[in-house]
Write an enzyme that holds these catalytic residues in place. Structure first.
Site, PDB file in Angstrom:
ATOM      1  N   HIS A 311      -3.475 -26.054   7.480  1.00 15.51           N
ATOM      2  CA  HIS A 311      -3.411 -26.847   6.251  1.00 15.51           C
ATOM      3  C   HIS A 311      -2.262 -27.829   6.369  1.00 15.51           C
ATOM      4  O   HIS A 311      -1.236 -27.508   6.967  1.00 15.51           O
ATOM      5  CB  HIS A 311      -3.189 -25.937   5.029  1.00 15.51           C
ATOM      6  CG  HIS A 311      -3.496 -26.615   3.746  1.00 15.51           C
ATOM      7  ND1 HIS A 311      -2.570 -27.370   3.073  1.00 15.51           N
ATOM      8  CD2 HIS A 311      -4.641 -26.689   3.041  1.00 15.51           C
ATOM      9  CE1 HIS A 311      -3.143 -27.868   1.998  1.00 15.51           C
ATOM     10  NE2 HIS A 311      -4.395 -27.477   1.952  1.00 15.51           N
ATOM     11  N   ASP A 369     -10.909 -21.902   2.588  1.00 14.10           N
ATOM     12  CA  ASP A 369     -12.298 -21.974   3.036  1.00 14.10           C
ATOM     13  C   ASP A 369     -12.686 -20.861   3.994  1.00 14.10           C
ATOM     14  O   ASP A 369     -13.862 -20.690   4.306  1.00 14.10           O
ATOM     15  CB  ASP A 369     -12.555 -23.328   3.723  1.00 14.10           C
ATOM     16  CG  ASP A 369     -12.549 -24.457   2.716  1.00 14.10           C
ATOM     17  OD1 ASP A 369     -13.076 -24.245   1.619  1.00 14.10           O
ATOM     18  OD2 ASP A 369     -12.006 -25.522   3.027  1.00 14.10           O
TER      19      ASP A 369
HETATM   20  N1  CMC Z   1      -7.655 -25.097  14.902  1.00 12.78           N
HETATM   21  C1  CMC Z   1      -6.945 -25.366  16.013  1.00 12.78           C
HETATM   22  N2  CMC Z   1      -5.839 -26.129  16.047  1.00 12.78           N
HETATM   23  C2  CMC Z   1      -5.421 -26.624  14.888  1.00 12.78           C
HETATM   24  C3  CMC Z   1      -6.102 -26.378  13.679  1.00 12.78           C
HETATM   25  C4  CMC Z   1      -7.258 -25.574  13.718  1.00 12.78           C
HETATM   26  N3  CMC Z   1      -7.927 -25.310  12.606  1.00 12.78           N
HETATM   27  N4  CMC Z   1      -5.450 -27.016  12.669  1.00 12.78           N
HETATM   28  C5  CMC Z   1      -4.416 -27.652  13.231  1.00 12.78           C
HETATM   29  N5  CMC Z   1      -4.396 -27.400  14.569  1.00 12.78           N
HETATM   30  C6  CMC Z   1      -3.371 -27.847  15.531  1.00 12.78           C
HETATM   31  C7  CMC Z   1      -3.479 -29.353  15.820  1.00 12.78           C
HETATM   32  O1  CMC Z   1      -4.343 -29.597  16.887  1.00 12.78           O
HETATM   33  C8  CMC Z   1      -2.048 -29.702  16.106  1.00 12.78           C
HETATM   34  O2  CMC Z   1      -1.753 -29.214  17.397  1.00 12.78           O
HETATM   35  P1  CMC Z   1      -0.697 -30.025  18.342  1.00 12.78           P
HETATM   36  O3  CMC Z   1       0.607 -30.016  17.593  1.00 12.78           O
HETATM   37  O4  CMC Z   1      -0.665 -29.285  19.625  1.00 12.78           O
HETATM   38  O5  CMC Z   1      -1.249 -31.419  18.478  1.00 12.78           O
HETATM   39  C9  CMC Z   1      -1.240 -28.820  15.147  1.00 12.78           C
HETATM   40  O6  CMC Z   1      -2.095 -27.675  14.896  1.00 12.78           O
HETATM   41  C10 CMC Z   1      -0.891 -29.502  13.835  1.00 12.78           C
HETATM   42  O7  CMC Z   1      -2.097 -29.887  13.213  1.00 12.78           O
HETATM   43  P2  CMC Z   1      -2.385 -31.274  12.531  1.00 12.78           P
HETATM   44  O8  CMC Z   1      -3.733 -31.749  12.966  1.00 12.78           O
HETATM   45  O9  CMC Z   1      -1.222 -32.200  12.698  1.00 12.78           O
HETATM   46  O10 CMC Z   1      -2.459 -30.810  11.031  1.00 12.78           O
HETATM   47  P3  CMC Z   1      -2.942 -31.683   9.836  1.00 12.78           P
HETATM   48  O11 CMC Z   1      -2.023 -31.394   8.728  1.00 12.78           O
HETATM   49  O12 CMC Z   1      -3.108 -33.106  10.227  1.00 12.78           O
HETATM   50  O13 CMC Z   1      -4.405 -31.102   9.549  1.00 12.78           O
HETATM   51  C11 CMC Z   1      -6.147 -29.750   8.706  1.00 12.78           C
HETATM   52  C12 CMC Z   1      -4.669 -30.147   8.577  1.00 12.78           C
HETATM   53  C13 CMC Z   1      -6.509 -28.862   7.531  1.00 12.78           C
HETATM   54  C14 CMC Z   1      -7.027 -31.015   8.657  1.00 12.78           C
HETATM   55  C15 CMC Z   1      -6.356 -29.009  10.054  1.00 12.78           C
HETATM   56  O14 CMC Z   1      -5.552 -27.848  10.073  1.00 12.78           O
HETATM   57  C16 CMC Z   1      -7.821 -28.659  10.289  1.00 12.78           C
HETATM   58  O15 CMC Z   1      -8.582 -29.505  10.766  1.00 12.78           O
HETATM   59  N6  CMC Z   1      -8.236 -27.395   9.973  1.00 12.78           N
HETATM   60  C17 CMC Z   1      -9.626 -26.995  10.106  1.00 12.78           C
HETATM   61  C18 CMC Z   1     -10.461 -27.548   8.953  1.00 12.78           C
HETATM   62  C19 CMC Z   1     -10.187 -26.802   7.668  1.00 12.78           C
HETATM   63  O16 CMC Z   1     -10.209 -25.570   7.625  1.00 12.78           O
HETATM   64  N7  CMC Z   1     -10.010 -27.576   6.583  1.00 12.78           N
HETATM   65  C20 CMC Z   1      -9.840 -27.026   5.234  1.00 12.78           C
HETATM   66  C21 CMC Z   1      -8.475 -27.306   4.673  1.00 12.78           C
HETATM   67  S1  CMC Z   1      -8.137 -26.343   3.194  1.00 12.78           S
HETATM   68  C22 CMC Z   1      -9.308 -26.847   2.019  1.00 12.78           C
HETATM   69  C23 CMC Z   1      -9.234 -28.297   1.699  1.00 12.78           C
HETATM   70  O17 CMC Z   1      -8.166 -28.826   1.430  1.00 12.78           O
HETATM   71  O18 CMC Z   1     -10.282 -28.934   1.679  1.00 12.78           O
END
Ligand code: CMC
Length: 435
Positions: A311, A369
């Site tokens: 998140h 989720d």
């Molecule tokens: N699986 C694997 N790696 C992950 C995941 C994941 N679900 N989420 C983040 N990472 C990694 C990402 O690749 C990055 O790694 P590195 O530092 O090596 O490059 C690190 O963790 C930081 O992640 P980020 O992409 O900078 O995080 P963000 O804040 O931009 O993204 C997120 C947040 C929710 C989009 C992401 O965690 C994600 O895509 N999760 C899966 C989809 C999901 O479950 N979404 C629902 C969110 S809660 C309900 C809502 O708000 O709708």
């Protein structure tokens, strides 16, 4: 800003004698905020914050999240208390009005919502234009936006009474439209709302009833649906809410703004994740396949994510996920489902992931989720409707945030800047002279 500065930060540009003092504001809770509005005028520079992770885009009194501590408050009330003791319609009142209602206020509010649950009969005709296999979120984007076409005499966003009615219409009609989208996909007749039922029970009724026989809404399912709605009702300045605010900042009507929010919610990184979690669990299939799946997630070239994990704000745990996991066990128990392989698989996946250094070091924990899809599946709701249910719940959050924005005297059109990295100025060359 309504807060008065309680400090300042001095910005200076290295190698020059240019510097400026910027005010620092304190909210009720949360980190202090540097007010950079004079930065360009004073120093001629912008700030760069892709994804807006460090940027407060507005002042808000609605929802507070402490991502490090796993805290979520609606108007100051912890989500755990609201999920346990309140219900969705009371939470709607709270989000919209700022305070919990008296018994009389709640009665009036319920009446206001139920008075608007039906949609114009012409809207039925819209559905004929959609393919039966259309994703219900596609139908929601279209039909909710199209509501504006039915209320063009009531779209003056500067009139508080018209804003109030639009809010009621949206909260009341979005479940009706959602249920119609579902019925259309099944080829079943649309079911009209029943105003003698509570909000969640009426929604389930419209989803599940058929004219051929009586349908009794299960109190267990109604309670579970109500809890899911409470947990998803608002979440501060997330992607879809920011989309609603950005669209609304132009003066667009509320129906168009909420349709924009629905579009943003649809993505798998946001509300589409609940659908994606079930798809992922289905693909993993068995606990023995978890280690190889985790390896794929850790491989940066695979583009595979552990859906329902991570998140932008929660870096400890998502308090909604905790409640959702508990609710999942309760619902399965009350439905007499003693063996749900997907739940066992999800729990095993969570157990392995929260002990794996990849997820621990990145502070990735289950989000709301991760478990919601399993509950919805147990309730007999098809996967394609999961994100639609999120949209039904979030409508009140979007409407409250939109209303707060319109009523904020400092509100202006949302218009971010950029670092331009394209070609510098150059002259046009006719096609025949290009090399
Ligand atoms: N699986 C694997 N790696 C992950 C995941 C994941 N679900 N989420 C983040 N990472 C990694 C990402 O690749 C990055 O790694 P590195 O530092 O090596 O490059 C690190 O963790 C930081 O992640 P980020 O992409 O900078 O995080 P963000 O804040 O931009 O993204 C997120 C947040 C929710 C989009 C992401 O965690 C994600 O895509 N999760 C899966 C989809 C999901 O479950 N979404 C629902 C969110 S809660 C309900 C809502 O708000 O709708």
């Amino acid at each position: 800003m309504t807060t008065t500065p309680n400090g300042s930060v001095t910005f200076s540009i290295d190698g020059t004698n240019r510097s400026t003092k910027l005010p620092v504001h304190k909210g009720t809770l949360g980190p202090d905020v540097v007010d950079i509005r004079k930065l360009y005028a004073d120093l001629g520079v912008f700030t760069f914050d892709p994804g807006y992770g460090e940027t407060a885009s507005c002042e808000s009194t609605i929802t507070y999240i402490d991502g490090d501590e796993g805290v979520l408050l609606y108007r100051g009330y912890p989500i755990e208390q609201l999920a346990e003791h309140s219900d969705f319609i009371e939470v709607c009142y709270l989000l919209m009005n700022g305070e919990l209602p008296s018994a009389a206020q709640l009665k009036d509010f319920k009446k206001g919502v139920t008075y608007h649950t039906m949609v114009h009969e012409q809207i039925r005709r819209f559905f004929d234009g959609f393919r039966r296999d259309a994703h219900p979120m596609a139908v929601m984007c279209g039909v909710v936006g199209a509501l504006a076409a039915f209320y063009h005499d009531n779209l003056d966003i500067n009139d508080p009474e018209q804003r109030r009615i639009a809010a009621f219409r949206l909260i009341a009609k979005v479940p009706t439209i959602a249920a119609m989208a579902y019925k259309y996909s099944l080829g079943q007749p649309f079911v009209y709302p029943r105003n003698d039922l509570d909000y969640a029970a009426n929604f389930l009724y419209m989803l599940n009833a058929v004219p051929a026989e009586p349908y009794q809404v299960s109190p267990v399912l109604a309670k579970a649906m109500d809890r899911i709605l409470v947990l998803h009702a608002d979440h501060e300045q997330n992607a879809s809410t920011s989309t609603v605010r950005l669209a609304g900042s132009t003066g667009a009507n509320p129906f168009a703004c909420i349709a924009a929010g629905i579009a943003a919610l649809w993505g798998p990184a946001h509300g589409g994740a609940n659908e994606a979690v079930l798809k992922m669990l289905g693909e993993i299939g068995h606990a023995k396949n978890i280690p190889s799946f985790i390896e794929k997630v850790k491989d940066k070239n695979s583009n595979v994510k552990l859906m329902g994990f991570g998140h932008r704000v929660y870096k400890n745990f998502d308090p909604r996920a905790k409640i959702m996991q508990k609710t999942c066990h309760e619902v399965l128990g009350e439905l007499g489902i003693t063996d749900e392989p997907l739940l066992d698989l999800a729990m095993e996946l969570e157990r392995i992931a929260i002990h794996d250094d990849y997820f621990v070091s990145r502070k990735l924990y289950p989000n709301v989720d991760f478990y919601s899809g399993i509950i919805l599946k147990a309730m007999g709701i098809p996967t394609s409707m999961f994100t639609v249910i999120f949209a039904v719940a979030r409508t009140v959050g979007w409407v409250s945030q939109w209303k707060e924005m319109i009523e904020d005297p400092s509100q202006r059109i949302g218009r971010p800047r950029q670092i331009y990295t394209g070609a510098p100025r150059r002259d046009y060359v006719p096609a025949a002279q290009r090399g």
